[in-house]
Scaffold this motif. Structure first.
Motif, short mmCIF file in Angstrom:
data_model
loop_
_atom_site.label_atom_id
_atom_site.label_comp_id
_atom_site.label_asym_id
_atom_site.label_seq_id
_atom_site.Cartn_x
_atom_site.Cartn_y
_atom_site.Cartn_z
N PRO A 1 0.83 -1.21 0.00
CA PRO A 1 0.00 0.00 0.00
C PRO A 1 0.86 1.26 0.00
CG PRO A 1 0.12 -0.88 2.22
CD PRO A 1 0.91 -1.83 1.35
N ILE A 2 1.45 1.58 -1.16
CA ILE A 2 2.36 2.71 -1.25
C ILE A 2 1.56 4.00 -1.38
CG2 ILE A 2 4.26 3.75 -2.54
CD1 ILE A 2 5.04 0.91 -3.42
N ALA A 3 1.64 4.84 -0.37
CA ALA A 3 0.86 6.08 -0.33
C ALA A 3 1.55 7.21 -1.08
CB ALA A 3 0.60 6.50 1.12
N GLY A 4 2.89 7.22 -1.10
CA GLY A 4 3.61 8.30 -1.75
C GLY A 4 5.09 8.01 -1.85
N ILE A 5 5.72 8.70 -2.80
CA ILE A 5 7.15 8.53 -3.08
C ILE A 5 7.78 9.90 -3.13
CG2 ILE A 5 8.83 7.69 -4.79
CD1 ILE A 5 6.06 6.13 -5.82
N ALA A 6 8.96 10.04 -2.55
CA ALA A 6 9.69 11.31 -2.61
C ALA A 6 11.15 11.02 -2.90
CB ALA A 6 9.55 12.07 -1.29
N MET A 7 11.67 11.61 -3.98
CA MET A 7 13.06 11.33 -4.33
C MET A 7 13.68 12.59 -4.92
SD MET A 7 12.48 8.89 -7.65
CE MET A 7 12.16 9.55 -9.29
N GLY A 8 14.99 12.73 -4.71
CA GLY A 8 15.66 13.93 -5.16
C GLY A 8 17.05 13.65 -5.70
N GLY A 9 17.56 14.57 -6.54
CA GLY A 9 18.91 14.48 -7.05
C GLY A 9 19.22 13.19 -7.79
N VAL A 10 18.24 12.67 -8.52
CA VAL A 10 18.38 11.33 -9.10
C VAL A 10 19.08 11.38 -10.46
CG1 VAL A 10 17.14 9.28 -9.85
CG2 VAL A 10 16.27 10.61 -7.92
N PRO A 11 20.16 10.61 -10.63
CA PRO A 11 20.74 10.43 -11.96
C PRO A 11 19.79 9.59 -12.81
CG PRO A 11 22.30 9.85 -10.23
CD PRO A 11 20.96 9.95 -9.59
N MET A 12 19.27 10.16 -13.88
CA MET A 12 18.24 9.48 -14.67
C MET A 12 18.80 8.59 -15.76
SD MET A 12 15.26 10.16 -13.52
CE MET A 12 14.58 11.23 -12.24
N ASN A 13 20.07 8.77 -16.11
CA ASN A 13 20.65 7.95 -17.16
C ASN A 13 22.10 7.64 -16.81
OD1 ASN A 13 22.13 7.28 -19.69
ND2 ASN A 13 20.11 7.61 -20.63
N MET A 14 22.38 6.35 -16.55
CA MET A 14 23.70 5.96 -16.08
C MET A 14 24.78 6.21 -17.13
SD MET A 14 23.05 5.05 -13.07
CE MET A 14 24.60 4.30 -12.61
N GLY A 15 24.46 5.94 -18.39
CA GLY A 15 25.45 6.15 -19.43
C GLY A 15 25.81 7.61 -19.61
N LYS A 16 24.80 8.47 -19.56
CA LYS A 16 25.05 9.90 -19.71
C LYS A 16 25.81 10.45 -18.51
CE LYS A 16 21.07 10.68 -22.73
NZ LYS A 16 19.72 11.28 -22.88
N LEU A 17 25.50 9.92 -17.32
CA LEU A 17 26.24 10.36 -16.14
C LEU A 17 27.71 9.96 -16.25
CD1 LEU A 17 26.31 11.58 -13.27
CD2 LEU A 17 25.73 9.30 -12.40
N ALA A 18 27.95 8.71 -16.69
CA ALA A 18 29.33 8.27 -16.88
C ALA A 18 30.05 9.15 -17.89
CB ALA A 18 29.35 6.81 -17.33
N ARG A 19 29.36 9.49 -18.97
CA ARG A 19 29.95 10.38 -19.97
C ARG A 19 30.33 11.72 -19.35
NH1 ARG A 19 25.47 12.67 -23.46
NH2 ARG A 19 25.30 13.85 -21.50
N ASP A 20 29.41 12.29 -18.56
CA ASP A 20 29.66 13.60 -17.97
C ASP A 20 30.83 13.57 -16.99
OD1 ASP A 20 27.54 14.54 -19.45
OD2 ASP A 20 26.10 14.50 -17.80
N LEU A 21 31.00 12.42 -16.30
CA LEU A 21 32.06 12.32 -15.30
C LEU A 21 33.40 11.87 -15.88
CD1 LEU A 21 30.20 10.65 -12.27
CD2 LEU A 21 30.88 13.05 -12.49
N GLY A 22 33.39 11.29 -17.09
CA GLY A 22 34.60 10.63 -17.54
C GLY A 22 35.20 11.04 -18.85
N THR A 23 34.52 11.88 -19.62
CA THR A 23 35.06 12.24 -20.93
C THR A 23 36.35 13.05 -20.79
OG1 THR A 23 32.83 12.23 -21.85
CG2 THR A 23 34.54 13.36 -23.12
N THR A 24 36.38 13.94 -19.81
CA THR A 24 37.57 14.72 -19.50
C THR A 24 37.90 14.52 -18.02
OG1 THR A 24 36.24 16.68 -18.99
CG2 THR A 24 37.04 16.46 -21.26
N PRO A 25 39.12 14.86 -17.58
CA PRO A 25 39.46 14.68 -16.17
C PRO A 25 38.44 15.36 -15.26
CG PRO A 25 41.43 15.14 -17.42
CD PRO A 25 40.28 15.32 -18.37
N ASN A 26 37.99 14.63 -14.24
CA ASN A 26 36.92 15.11 -13.38
C ASN A 26 37.22 14.71 -11.94
OD1 ASN A 26 34.24 15.04 -11.93
ND2 ASN A 26 33.50 15.73 -13.92
N PRO A 27 37.02 15.60 -10.96
CA PRO A 27 37.32 15.25 -9.57
C PRO A 27 36.44 14.13 -9.03
CG PRO A 27 36.27 17.41 -9.71
CD PRO A 27 36.64 17.02 -11.09
N MET A 28 35.27 13.89 -9.68
CA MET A 28 34.36 12.85 -9.21
C MET A 28 34.42 11.60 -10.09
SD MET A 28 33.26 14.45 -6.63
CE MET A 28 31.88 13.49 -6.02
#
Length: 393
Positions: free
Chosen positions: A212-239
Protein backbone atom coordinates in the motif's frame (compact mmCIF):
# COMPACT_ATOMS: atom_id res chain seq x y z
CA UNK A 1 24.07 -17.63 -6.70
CA UNK A 2 25.71 -17.73 -10.13
CA UNK A 3 28.83 -19.99 -10.27
CA UNK A 4 31.19 -17.22 -11.38
CA UNK A 5 30.10 -15.03 -8.49
CA UNK A 6 30.31 -17.88 -5.98
CA UNK A 7 33.85 -18.79 -7.03
CA UNK A 8 34.95 -15.16 -6.94
CA UNK A 9 33.59 -14.64 -3.45
CA UNK A 10 35.26 -17.82 -2.24
CA UNK A 11 38.56 -16.73 -3.74
CA UNK A 12 38.32 -13.34 -2.10
CA UNK A 13 37.51 -14.86 1.24
CA UNK A 14 40.47 -17.20 0.97
CA UNK A 15 42.77 -14.36 -0.07
CA UNK A 16 41.62 -12.32 2.91
CA UNK A 17 42.31 -15.20 5.28
CA UNK A 18 45.79 -15.74 3.81
CA UNK A 19 46.62 -12.06 3.88
CA UNK A 20 47.11 -11.84 0.09
CA UNK A 21 45.25 -9.66 -2.39
CA UNK A 22 43.30 -11.30 -5.18
CA UNK A 23 45.27 -11.23 -8.45
CA UNK A 24 44.42 -8.61 -11.06
CA UNK A 25 42.39 -10.12 -13.89
CA UNK A 26 39.86 -9.37 -16.60
CA UNK A 27 37.06 -10.79 -14.42
CA UNK A 28 34.88 -8.92 -11.91
CA UNK A 29 36.43 -8.23 -8.53
CA UNK A 30 33.93 -8.79 -5.72
CA UNK A 31 34.11 -7.35 -2.21
CA UNK A 32 35.38 -9.27 0.76
CA UNK A 33 32.26 -10.90 2.28
CA UNK A 34 30.98 -9.46 5.52
CA UNK A 35 32.68 -11.18 8.45
CA UNK A 36 29.44 -11.10 10.47
CA UNK A 37 27.67 -14.42 9.95
CA UNK A 38 24.29 -12.73 10.25
CA UNK A 39 24.63 -11.57 6.62
CA UNK A 40 25.30 -15.05 5.20
CA UNK A 41 22.55 -16.58 3.07
CA UNK A 42 21.41 -20.01 4.29
CA UNK A 43 21.79 -23.03 2.05
CA UNK A 44 18.00 -23.37 1.76
CA UNK A 45 17.38 -19.73 0.74
CA UNK A 46 15.44 -20.76 -2.39
CA UNK A 47 12.62 -22.19 -0.28
CA UNK A 48 11.76 -18.72 1.01
CA UNK A 49 9.50 -16.32 -0.90
CA UNK A 50 10.63 -12.84 -1.92
CA UNK A 51 10.35 -10.64 1.16
CA UNK A 52 10.33 -13.48 3.68
CA UNK A 53 12.41 -12.94 6.82
CA UNK A 54 15.21 -15.51 7.07
CA UNK A 55 16.62 -14.37 10.42
CA UNK A 56 16.39 -11.35 12.70
CA UNK A 57 18.16 -9.68 15.59
CA UNK A 58 17.63 -6.68 17.83
CA UNK A 59 20.48 -4.14 17.82
CA UNK A 60 21.42 -1.28 20.19
CA UNK A 61 20.01 2.09 19.15
CA UNK A 62 21.86 4.79 21.10
CA UNK A 63 21.58 7.19 18.13
CA UNK A 64 17.82 6.74 18.01
CA UNK A 65 16.62 7.34 21.59
CA UNK A 66 13.59 5.37 22.65
CA UNK A 67 13.33 3.45 19.40
CA UNK A 68 13.44 -0.30 19.03
CA UNK A 69 15.69 -1.45 16.19
CA UNK A 70 15.86 -4.79 14.43
CA UNK A 71 17.92 -6.03 11.53
CA UNK A 72 16.24 -8.49 9.19
CA UNK A 73 17.91 -10.80 6.71
CA UNK A 74 15.37 -11.46 3.95
CA UNK A 75 15.10 -13.20 0.63
CA UNK A 76 15.10 -11.14 -2.53
CA UNK A 77 16.05 -11.66 -6.19
CA UNK A 78 19.10 -10.57 -8.17
CA UNK A 79 19.26 -9.42 -11.79
CA UNK A 80 19.51 -13.00 -13.06
CA UNK A 81 16.33 -13.95 -11.14
CA UNK A 82 18.37 -15.94 -8.63
CA UNK A 83 17.56 -15.85 -4.89
CA UNK A 84 19.88 -13.71 -2.76
CA UNK A 85 19.77 -12.50 0.83
CA UNK A 86 19.77 -8.84 1.80
CA UNK A 87 19.44 -6.88 5.03
CA UNK A 88 17.15 -4.08 6.15
CA UNK A 89 17.28 -2.18 9.44
CA UNK A 90 13.84 -1.47 10.93
CA UNK A 91 13.38 1.29 13.48
CA UNK A 92 10.14 1.61 15.45
CA UNK A 93 9.51 4.65 17.68
CA UNK A 94 8.37 4.38 21.30
CA UNK A 95 5.00 2.72 21.70
CA UNK A 96 5.50 -0.09 19.22
CA UNK A 97 4.40 -0.62 15.63
CA UNK A 98 0.63 -0.17 15.91
CA UNK A 99 0.41 -0.26 12.09
CA UNK A 100 1.80 3.26 12.03
CA UNK A 101 3.13 4.64 8.70
CA UNK A 102 6.27 2.91 7.47
CA UNK A 103 8.84 4.86 5.45
CA UNK A 104 11.52 3.01 3.51
CA UNK A 105 14.52 5.34 3.50
CA UNK A 106 17.17 4.60 0.87
CA UNK A 107 20.46 6.36 1.76
CA UNK A 108 23.00 7.34 -0.86
CA UNK A 109 25.61 4.56 -0.71
CA UNK A 110 28.28 5.32 -3.31
CA UNK A 111 30.45 2.41 -2.29
CA UNK A 112 31.88 -0.98 -3.21
CA UNK A 113 32.78 -2.37 0.24
CA UNK A 114 30.42 -4.33 2.44
CA UNK A 115 31.41 -2.33 5.54
CA UNK A 116 29.88 0.77 3.90
CA UNK A 117 26.35 -0.70 3.85
CA UNK A 118 23.62 1.18 5.78
CA UNK A 119 23.25 -1.63 8.32
CA UNK A 120 26.80 -0.74 9.42
CA UNK A 121 27.02 2.98 8.68
CA UNK A 122 23.83 3.77 10.60
CA UNK A 123 25.68 2.88 13.79
CA UNK A 124 29.37 3.55 13.17
CA UNK A 125 29.07 7.21 12.18
CA UNK A 126 29.59 6.57 8.48
CA UNK A 127 26.12 7.62 7.31
CA UNK A 128 25.74 11.38 7.01
CA UNK A 129 21.97 11.04 6.70
CA UNK A 130 21.48 9.06 9.90
CA UNK A 131 20.25 12.03 11.96
CA UNK A 132 17.44 12.63 9.43
CA UNK A 133 15.85 9.37 10.52
CA UNK A 134 15.10 10.91 13.90
CA UNK A 135 12.93 13.48 12.11
CA UNK A 136 10.88 10.64 10.67
CA UNK A 137 10.71 8.78 13.98
CA UNK A 138 9.62 11.99 15.72
CA UNK A 139 6.58 12.09 13.42
CA UNK A 140 5.62 8.70 14.83
CA UNK A 141 6.61 6.79 11.72
CA UNK A 142 8.51 3.51 11.55
CA UNK A 143 11.52 3.46 9.24
CA UNK A 144 13.13 0.70 7.18
CA UNK A 145 16.64 1.29 5.82
CA UNK A 146 17.64 -1.40 3.28
CA UNK A 147 21.15 -2.33 2.22
CA UNK A 148 19.98 -1.64 -1.31
CA UNK A 149 23.31 -2.39 -3.03
CA UNK A 150 22.85 -6.03 -2.04
CA UNK A 151 25.26 -8.73 -0.85
CA UNK A 152 28.02 -7.88 -3.37
CA UNK A 153 27.70 -4.07 -3.11
CA UNK A 154 26.63 -3.74 -6.74
CA UNK A 155 26.84 0.05 -6.93
CA UNK A 156 24.96 1.32 -9.99
CA UNK A 157 22.64 -1.70 -10.28
CA UNK A 158 19.56 0.42 -9.65
CA UNK A 159 17.00 -2.18 -10.70
CA UNK A 160 18.45 -4.52 -8.08
CA UNK A 161 18.17 -1.67 -5.56
CA UNK A 162 14.50 -1.28 -6.41
CA UNK A 163 13.75 -4.95 -5.82
CA UNK A 164 15.71 -5.01 -2.57
CA UNK A 165 13.81 -1.93 -1.40
CA UNK A 166 10.42 -3.50 -2.14
CA UNK A 167 11.34 -6.84 -0.58
CA UNK A 168 12.76 -5.01 2.44
CA UNK A 169 9.35 -3.35 2.92
CA UNK A 170 7.68 -6.73 2.61
CA UNK A 171 10.05 -8.13 5.23
CA UNK A 172 9.35 -5.26 7.65
CA UNK A 173 5.59 -5.77 7.26
CA UNK A 174 5.84 -9.56 7.67
CA UNK A 175 8.04 -9.32 10.76
CA UNK A 176 5.39 -9.69 13.46
CA UNK A 177 7.34 -8.15 16.40
CA UNK A 178 7.50 -4.81 14.53
CA UNK A 179 3.69 -4.57 14.36
CA UNK A 180 3.61 -3.06 10.85
CA UNK A 181 1.53 -5.61 8.94
CA UNK A 182 -1.16 -3.09 7.95
CA UNK A 183 0.99 0.04 7.76
CA UNK A 184 0.70 2.43 4.83
CA UNK A 185 4.03 2.82 3.04
CA UNK A 186 6.11 5.74 1.85
CA UNK A 187 9.52 5.68 0.14
CA UNK A 188 12.21 8.33 -0.04
CA UNK A 189 15.85 8.76 -0.98
CA UNK A 190 18.35 11.19 -2.48
CA UNK A 191 20.97 10.76 -5.23
CA UNK A 192 21.99 7.07 -5.28
CA UNK A 193 19.26 6.45 -2.72
CA UNK A 194 16.89 8.21 -5.07
CA UNK A 195 17.85 5.80 -7.84
CA UNK A 196 16.82 2.83 -5.67
CA UNK A 197 13.65 4.68 -4.65
CA UNK A 198 12.81 5.53 -8.26
CA UNK A 199 13.23 1.95 -9.43
CA UNK A 200 11.22 0.63 -6.49
CA UNK A 201 8.46 3.02 -7.52
CA UNK A 202 8.65 2.02 -11.19
CA UNK A 203 8.72 -1.72 -10.40
CA UNK A 204 6.12 -1.78 -7.62
CA UNK A 205 2.95 -2.24 -9.69
CA UNK A 206 4.29 -5.49 -11.19
CA UNK A 207 6.84 -6.69 -8.63
CA UNK A 208 4.99 -5.91 -5.38
CA UNK A 209 1.42 -4.83 -6.25
CA UNK A 210 0.16 -5.72 -2.78
CA UNK A 211 2.17 -2.99 -1.04
CA UNK A 212 0.00 0.00 0.00
CA UNK A 213 2.36 2.71 -1.25
CA UNK A 214 0.86 6.08 -0.33
CA UNK A 215 3.61 8.30 -1.75
CA UNK A 216 7.15 8.53 -3.08
CA UNK A 217 9.69 11.31 -2.61
CA UNK A 218 13.06 11.33 -4.33
CA UNK A 219 15.66 13.93 -5.16
CA UNK A 220 18.91 14.48 -7.05
CA UNK A 221 18.38 11.33 -9.10
CA UNK A 222 20.74 10.43 -11.96
CA UNK A 223 18.24 9.48 -14.67
CA UNK A 224 20.65 7.95 -17.16
CA UNK A 225 23.70 5.96 -16.08
CA UNK A 226 25.45 6.15 -19.43
CA UNK A 227 25.05 9.90 -19.71
CA UNK A 228 26.24 10.36 -16.14
CA UNK A 229 29.33 8.27 -16.88
CA UNK A 230 29.95 10.38 -19.97
CA UNK A 231 29.66 13.60 -17.97
CA UNK A 232 32.06 12.32 -15.30
CA UNK A 233 34.60 10.63 -17.54
CA UNK A 234 35.06 12.24 -20.93
CA UNK A 235 37.57 14.72 -19.50
CA UNK A 236 39.46 14.68 -16.17
CA UNK A 237 36.92 15.11 -13.38
CA UNK A 238 37.32 15.25 -9.57
CA UNK A 239 34.36 12.85 -9.21
CA UNK A 240 35.53 10.35 -11.84
CA UNK A 241 35.96 7.65 -9.19
CA UNK A 242 32.21 7.44 -8.66
CA UNK A 243 31.53 6.87 -12.35
CA UNK A 244 34.26 4.24 -12.47
CA UNK A 245 32.82 2.55 -9.38
CA UNK A 246 29.43 2.37 -11.12
CA UNK A 247 31.07 0.47 -13.98
CA UNK A 248 32.66 -1.96 -11.52
CA UNK A 249 29.42 -2.39 -9.57
CA UNK A 250 27.42 -3.13 -12.71
CA UNK A 251 30.00 -5.71 -13.75
CA UNK A 252 29.55 -7.43 -10.39
CA UNK A 253 25.80 -7.71 -10.95
CA UNK A 254 25.99 -8.52 -14.68
CA UNK A 255 29.28 -10.44 -15.07
CA UNK A 256 28.23 -11.99 -18.38
CA UNK A 257 26.71 -8.85 -19.93
CA UNK A 258 28.71 -5.92 -18.55
CA UNK A 259 32.24 -7.27 -18.70
CA UNK A 260 33.94 -3.94 -18.03
CA UNK A 261 37.21 -5.40 -16.75
CA UNK A 262 38.20 -6.79 -20.13
CA UNK A 263 38.36 -3.17 -21.36
CA UNK A 264 40.64 -2.00 -18.56
CA UNK A 265 44.28 -1.15 -19.12
CA UNK A 266 46.84 -1.83 -16.34
CA UNK A 267 46.07 1.51 -14.65
CA UNK A 268 42.37 0.68 -14.75
CA UNK A 269 42.88 -2.75 -13.21
CA UNK A 270 45.00 -1.17 -10.48
CA UNK A 271 42.27 1.38 -9.72
CA UNK A 272 39.61 -1.34 -9.73
CA UNK A 273 41.58 -3.41 -7.23
CA UNK A 274 42.34 -0.35 -5.08
CA UNK A 275 38.65 0.52 -4.59
CA UNK A 276 37.17 -2.99 -4.55
CA UNK A 277 36.36 -2.67 -0.84
CA UNK A 278 36.22 1.11 -0.56
CA UNK A 279 33.61 3.56 0.70
CA UNK A 280 32.71 6.87 -0.89
CA UNK A 281 35.57 9.13 0.17
CA UNK A 282 38.22 6.55 -0.73
CA UNK A 283 36.65 6.03 -4.15
CA UNK A 284 36.53 9.76 -4.88
CA UNK A 285 40.13 10.25 -3.74
CA UNK A 286 41.51 7.30 -5.71
CA UNK A 287 39.82 8.30 -8.94
CA UNK A 288 40.10 12.07 -8.72
CA UNK A 289 40.86 13.94 -11.95
CA UNK A 290 41.09 10.89 -14.13
CA UNK A 291 39.14 10.19 -17.33
CA UNK A 292 38.05 7.15 -19.35
CA UNK A 293 41.15 7.28 -21.52
CA UNK A 294 43.33 6.89 -18.42
CA UNK A 295 41.81 3.54 -17.44
CA UNK A 296 40.03 1.99 -20.43
CA UNK A 297 41.56 0.68 -23.66
CA UNK A 298 38.32 1.15 -25.58
CA UNK A 299 34.92 2.88 -25.34
CA UNK A 300 32.28 1.13 -23.27
CA UNK A 301 29.52 2.20 -25.64
CA UNK A 302 31.04 0.03 -28.39
CA UNK A 303 29.59 -3.06 -26.65
CA UNK A 304 25.79 -3.38 -27.20
CA UNK A 305 25.43 -5.63 -24.15
CA UNK A 306 26.97 -3.01 -21.85
CA UNK A 307 24.77 -0.30 -23.38
CA UNK A 308 21.68 -2.45 -22.76
CA UNK A 309 22.65 -2.96 -19.10
CA UNK A 310 23.05 0.81 -18.70
CA UNK A 311 19.60 1.34 -20.23
CA UNK A 312 18.03 -1.26 -17.93
CA UNK A 313 19.38 0.62 -14.92
CA UNK A 314 18.42 4.13 -16.07
CA UNK A 315 15.00 5.55 -15.26
CA UNK A 316 15.07 7.59 -18.46
CA UNK A 317 15.10 4.44 -20.59
CA UNK A 318 13.24 2.05 -18.27
CA UNK A 319 9.61 1.64 -19.42
CA UNK A 320 8.06 1.09 -15.98
CA UNK A 321 5.99 3.95 -14.52
CA UNK A 322 5.24 4.66 -10.84
CA UNK A 323 1.56 4.54 -9.95
CA UNK A 324 1.78 6.12 -6.49
CA UNK A 325 1.92 9.94 -6.21
CA UNK A 326 5.43 11.33 -6.44
CA UNK A 327 7.35 14.36 -5.16
CA UNK A 328 10.65 15.04 -6.87
CA UNK A 329 13.26 17.70 -6.22
CA UNK A 330 16.45 18.68 -8.00
CA UNK A 331 18.90 21.56 -7.82
CA UNK A 332 18.84 23.91 -10.78
CA UNK A 333 22.66 24.04 -10.66
CA UNK A 334 23.05 20.28 -10.11
CA UNK A 335 25.87 18.64 -12.05
CA UNK A 336 23.34 15.87 -12.75
CA UNK A 337 21.31 17.21 -15.68
CA UNK A 338 17.99 18.74 -14.51
CA UNK A 339 16.60 18.48 -18.05
CA UNK A 340 16.62 14.69 -17.81
CA UNK A 341 14.68 14.96 -14.55
CA UNK A 342 12.09 17.18 -16.24
CA UNK A 343 11.80 14.73 -19.15
CA UNK A 344 11.22 11.68 -16.95
CA UNK A 345 8.73 13.55 -14.76
CA UNK A 346 6.90 14.56 -17.94
CA UNK A 347 6.67 10.95 -19.09
CA UNK A 348 5.23 9.91 -15.73
CA UNK A 349 2.73 12.78 -15.92
CA UNK A 350 1.60 11.66 -19.37
CA UNK A 351 0.99 8.17 -17.96
CA UNK A 352 -1.32 9.65 -15.31
CA UNK A 353 0.94 9.69 -12.24
CA UNK A 354 0.56 12.83 -10.08
CA UNK A 355 4.05 14.38 -9.96
CA UNK A 356 5.09 17.47 -8.01
CA UNK A 357 8.49 18.53 -9.39
CA UNK A 358 10.54 21.20 -7.61
CA UNK A 359 13.60 22.58 -9.39
CA UNK A 360 15.40 24.51 -6.66
CA UNK A 361 16.83 27.78 -8.02
CA UNK A 362 20.62 28.19 -7.90
CA UNK A 363 21.16 25.03 -5.83
CA UNK A 364 23.75 22.35 -6.65
CA UNK A 365 23.66 18.64 -5.87
CA UNK A 366 24.93 18.91 -2.30
CA UNK A 367 22.87 21.98 -1.46
CA UNK A 368 19.58 20.43 -2.53
CA UNK A 369 19.80 17.54 -0.09
CA UNK A 370 18.41 19.12 3.08
CA UNK A 371 16.26 21.76 1.44
CA UNK A 372 14.29 19.21 -0.54
CA UNK A 373 14.24 16.53 2.15
CA UNK A 374 12.20 18.69 4.52
CA UNK A 375 9.63 19.25 1.77
CA UNK A 376 9.70 15.53 1.01
CA UNK A 377 8.84 14.60 4.58
CA UNK A 378 5.95 17.05 4.55
CA UNK A 379 4.76 15.59 1.26
CA UNK A 380 4.72 12.06 2.71
CA UNK A 381 2.90 13.30 5.80
CA UNK A 382 0.11 14.67 3.61
CA UNK A 383 -0.15 11.41 1.70
CA UNK A 384 -0.41 9.43 4.94
CA UNK A 385 -3.14 11.83 6.01
CA UNK A 386 -5.09 11.06 2.84
CA UNK A 387 -4.88 14.56 1.37
CA UNK A 388 -5.12 14.91 -2.44
CA UNK A 389 -1.72 14.70 -4.10
CA UNK A 390 -0.56 17.96 -5.68
CA UNK A 391 0.75 17.97 -9.24
CA UNK A 392 2.43 20.53 -11.47
CA UNK A 393 2.36 18.26 -14.55
Amino acid sequence: MRPLRRLALAALAAAACLGHAAPASASPVYPIPDADGFYAAPADLARFQAGDVVRSRMVPAANFPGSTVWQLLFRTTDSADEPIAAVTTVLVPPGGGLDRPLVSYQPFVNSLGMQCAPSHSLFDGGMREASALNLLLARGWAVAVPDHLGPISAYGAAQLGGRITLDGIRAAKRFAPAGLAHSPVGMTGYSGGGMATGFAAALASEYAPELPIAGIAMGGVPMNMGKLARDLGTTPNPMFGLGFAVAMGLEREYPDRAAMSRLLNPAGRALRDQIANACTEQIISAGANRSFSDVFDGPMDSDPSIVQVLHENSLETFPGVPRAPMYEWHGEADEIDPDLVRAVAGRYCQAGTPVQLDILPGVDHGGATTQGALRAFGYLSDRFAGLPAPSNC
